[in-house]
Scaffold this motif. Structure first.
Motif, PDB file in Angstrom:
ATOM      1  N   VAL A  27      35.460  35.616  38.143  1.00 47.04           N
ATOM      2  CA  VAL A  27      34.503  36.542  38.758  1.00 47.04           C
ATOM      3  C   VAL A  27      35.046  37.965  38.712  1.00 47.04           C
ATOM      4  CG1 VAL A  27      33.405  37.170  40.947  1.00 47.04           C
ATOM      5  CG2 VAL A  27      33.426  34.786  40.206  1.00 47.04           C
ATOM      6  N   ALA A  28      36.342  38.117  38.958  1.00 49.00           N
ATOM      7  CA  ALA A  28      36.949  39.449  38.935  1.00 49.00           C
ATOM      8  C   ALA A  28      36.903  40.068  37.545  1.00 49.00           C
ATOM      9  CB  ALA A  28      38.389  39.373  39.425  1.00 49.00           C
ATOM     10  N   VAL A  30      34.563  39.891  35.504  1.00 44.57           N
ATOM     11  CA  VAL A  30      33.216  40.425  35.307  1.00 44.57           C
ATOM     12  C   VAL A  30      32.940  41.597  36.241  1.00 44.57           C
ATOM     13  CG1 VAL A  30      30.768  39.848  35.459  1.00 44.57           C
ATOM     14  CG2 VAL A  30      32.369  38.207  34.515  1.00 44.57           C
ATOM     15  N   ARG A  31      33.476  41.551  37.448  1.00 43.16           N
ATOM     16  CA  ARG A  31      33.108  42.516  38.473  1.00 43.16           C
ATOM     17  C   ARG A  31      33.996  43.759  38.551  1.00 43.16           C
ATOM     18  NH1 ARG A  31      28.588  42.347  41.227  1.00 43.16           N
ATOM     19  NH2 ARG A  31      29.739  43.130  42.994  1.00 43.16           N
ATOM     20  N   PHE A  32      35.264  43.647  38.174  1.00 44.32           N
ATOM     21  CA  PHE A  32      36.171  44.784  38.342  1.00 44.32           C
ATOM     22  C   PHE A  32      35.789  45.912  37.386  1.00 44.32           C
ATOM     23  CE2 PHE A  32      40.064  42.491  40.322  1.00 44.32           C
ATOM     24  CZ  PHE A  32      39.362  42.369  41.496  1.00 44.32           C
ATOM     25  N   PRO A  33      35.974  47.174  37.817  1.00 48.33           N
ATOM     26  CA  PRO A  33      35.439  48.300  37.057  1.00 48.33           C
ATOM     27  C   PRO A  33      36.269  48.773  35.864  1.00 48.33           C
ATOM     28  CG  PRO A  33      36.452  49.111  39.053  1.00 48.33           C
ATOM     29  CD  PRO A  33      36.520  47.603  39.109  1.00 48.33           C
ATOM     30  N   SER A  37      42.483  46.722  36.284  1.00 45.78           N
ATOM     31  CA  SER A  37      42.080  45.755  37.308  1.00 45.78           C
ATOM     32  C   SER A  37      41.716  44.425  36.668  1.00 45.78           C
ATOM     33  CB  SER A  37      40.887  46.282  38.093  1.00 45.78           C
ATOM     34  OG  SER A  37      41.204  47.462  38.766  1.00 45.78           O
ATOM     35  N   ARG A  38      41.037  44.479  35.550  1.00 42.62           N
ATOM     36  CA  ARG A  38      40.672  43.245  34.856  1.00 42.62           C
ATOM     37  C   ARG A  38      41.890  42.538  34.293  1.00 42.62           C
ATOM     38  NH1 ARG A  38      35.255  45.347  31.766  1.00 42.62           N
ATOM     39  NH2 ARG A  38      33.972  45.422  33.648  1.00 42.62           N
TER      40      ARG A  38
END
Length: 126
Positions: A27-28, A30-33, A37-38
């Motif tokens: 999920v991270a 897909v969601r991290f900007p 972070s990814r």
């Protein structure tokens, strides 16, 4: 309660915790900007989640050959995931796919001109 029942409960806890960490890592991604972070989400919780799943499998299987295979999988994952994340970060840095306002220390800034020049001089197509 027998030892087998306790080990099965512990295996279930490890398997569920590992699956939740792997789901959170997915999920991270897909969601991290931003890229860093990814990369963090791809390397740290995913590896820990896999190790928890491997521990749960080892507790459930309880066979020497199977546990040896699980240990090898864990060791190779621990050896390759950080290196892969590091190389992705180094490859993406010159293309300015990072958010420099989020960096506390930018150790590659002094080398950016050299990296850019090397890419321009390289005759191989990208």
């Amino acid at each position: 309660m027998s030892v087998d029942a306790v080990l099965d409960i512990a295996a279930a806890v490890f398997l569920i915790a590992g699956a939740v960490l792997c789901l959170a890592a997915g999920v991270a991604l897909v969601r991290f900007p931003d890229l860093f972070s990814r990369m963090h989400a791809a390397a740290k919780p995913q590896v820990l989640g896999l190790l928890l799943v491997l521990i749960g499998c080892a507790l459930r299987l309880r066979s020497g050959v199977d546990i040896t295979t699980l240990v090898l999988v864990g060791v190779f994952q621990l050896a390759t995931a950080p290196v892969a994340a590091h190389m992705v970060g180094r490859a993406a840095y010159p293309d300015e796919q990072t958010r420099s306002d989020l960096l506390l220390t930018d150790e590659l800034a002094g080398h950016l001109d050299r990296i850019t020049q090397h890419r321009q001089d390289d005759p191989t197509p990208s």
